[in-house]
Design an enzyme around this catalytic site. Sequence first.
Site, PDB file in Angstrom:
ATOM      1  CG  ASP A   1      -1.891   1.119   1.251  1.00 26.17           C
ATOM      2  OD1 ASP A   1      -2.503   1.399   0.205  1.00 26.17           O
ATOM      3  OD2 ASP A   1      -2.044   1.752   2.311  1.00 26.17           O
TER       4      ASP A   1
ATOM      5  CG  ASP B   1      -2.256   7.468   0.242  1.00 25.89           C
ATOM      6  OD1 ASP B   1      -1.471   8.406   0.123  1.00 25.89           O
ATOM      7  OD2 ASP B   1      -3.121   7.180  -0.610  1.00 25.89           O
TER       8      ASP B   1
ATOM      9  CG  ASP C   1      -2.052   2.330   6.485  1.00 24.82           C
ATOM     10  OD1 ASP C   1      -2.287   1.932   5.318  1.00 24.82           O
ATOM     11  OD2 ASP C   1      -2.557   3.366   6.956  1.00 24.82           O
TER      12      ASP C   1
END
Length: 342
Positions: free
Chosen positions: A26, A28, A225
Site C-alpha cells: 500500500d 498512503d 496500514d
Amino acid sequence: MSQQTRTVPSGSAVALSEAYDTALLDLDGVVYAGGAAIAHAVESLGAARGAGMRLAYVTNNALRPPEAVAAHLTELGVPAEPGDVITSAQAVARLIAEQLPAGSKVLVIGGDGLRIALRERGLEPVESADDGPAAVVQGYGGPELPWGRFAEACYAIDRGVPWFASNTDLTIPGARGIGPGNGAAVEVVRIATGAEPQVAGKPLPPMHRETILRTGARKALVVGDRLDTDIEGAFNGGVDSLLVLTGVTDGAALLAAEARHRPTYVDADLRGLLTGQPEVTARDGGFGCGGWTASAGTDALSLAGDGAPLDGLRALCAAAWTAAGEGRCALDGGKALARLGL
C-alpha cells in the site's frame, strides 16, 4: 496457521524479503503520507529490492495514474516504473469493461487516474449525466472535488445506469492528519440515491485479481496500514500480510481485530521487511514474545516482563485474539498498551 483461524501473529526465521517473492505495498500510510516519505521507507524498500524481492505498489487511491505515482516514488528515492503500480482505477476499469461493450461512455466522478484507466480498457470517459453514459464510476478526486460532481452521479444513477466505485476507504492519511476518503464521497451518493455501487478496490477480489494479473506474484506478501482494506484484502486473497503501524491502525484497533482483519506479521514500519519475525508462544498460562508475557483476565489484558514494545504488542495480540475466539471480546487492553507506549 491459516488466516481463517489466526490467533497469534506468525514468526519467520528469515527476513520477509527472503521468504516472499513479491511485496504488494500500500502507499498512503505505508510508503508516504501527504506526499512525504515515511521514516525508514526509502532505505528499507531499497534494501528489500536489493535482496531480490519484487516491489509492487498497490493503492486504492484512484486519483493519479501509475505514471504519476511512479514518478513520485522515484522522486522520493524509491525507483519505480509505471508497471510497478497497480491502482483501484485499473481494477474498476477492468470490472466495467467486462460488463459493457467497447466504446461505452462512462461518467467519471474523480480524477485523471480513472479517465486514463477507462481509456486503456476501450471505454470513453464523459463528464455529464446528459452525455448518455452507460455507467457511472466514482473514485477519489482530491480535496477540491466540486460538490456538483456528486449531483452528476446522482442524476445518472437515477436514470438507471449502473454505478461503480474504485474503493470505499472512508479515510485517507495526509500530512495534516486523517481526511475523508472516497468511501465518504460514495456515502453521499448512496444516501442521495439509495443505490449500491459495485466496488473494485481493496479488500474485494477484483483488486487482488488485478494485482496478481499484473505482477505474476507466486508468493506474495501484502504490506499495509489498514485492517479493513489491506489486511482484509490479503485474507480474501488467501495470502500473508504485514501490518505496519505508520498509518491509521493503532494498537487498540489491532487487539480488537476480527479474524479477517488479523495480519500474519506486525511491525513498526517497513524495516520489518528486512528482518525475521519473532515467534509468539504459549507461556505461563498466556502468550510470550521476547521478554513479555501477556494474558487475558476476566475483563482486561495484562502484561508482564520487559523488552521491545513490539514484542509486547505481539504477545497481547495472541492473548486478545485467543480470548475473542473463546467469546470474550471486550477485554480492556488500555493499561497494557500504555505500558508499551502504544
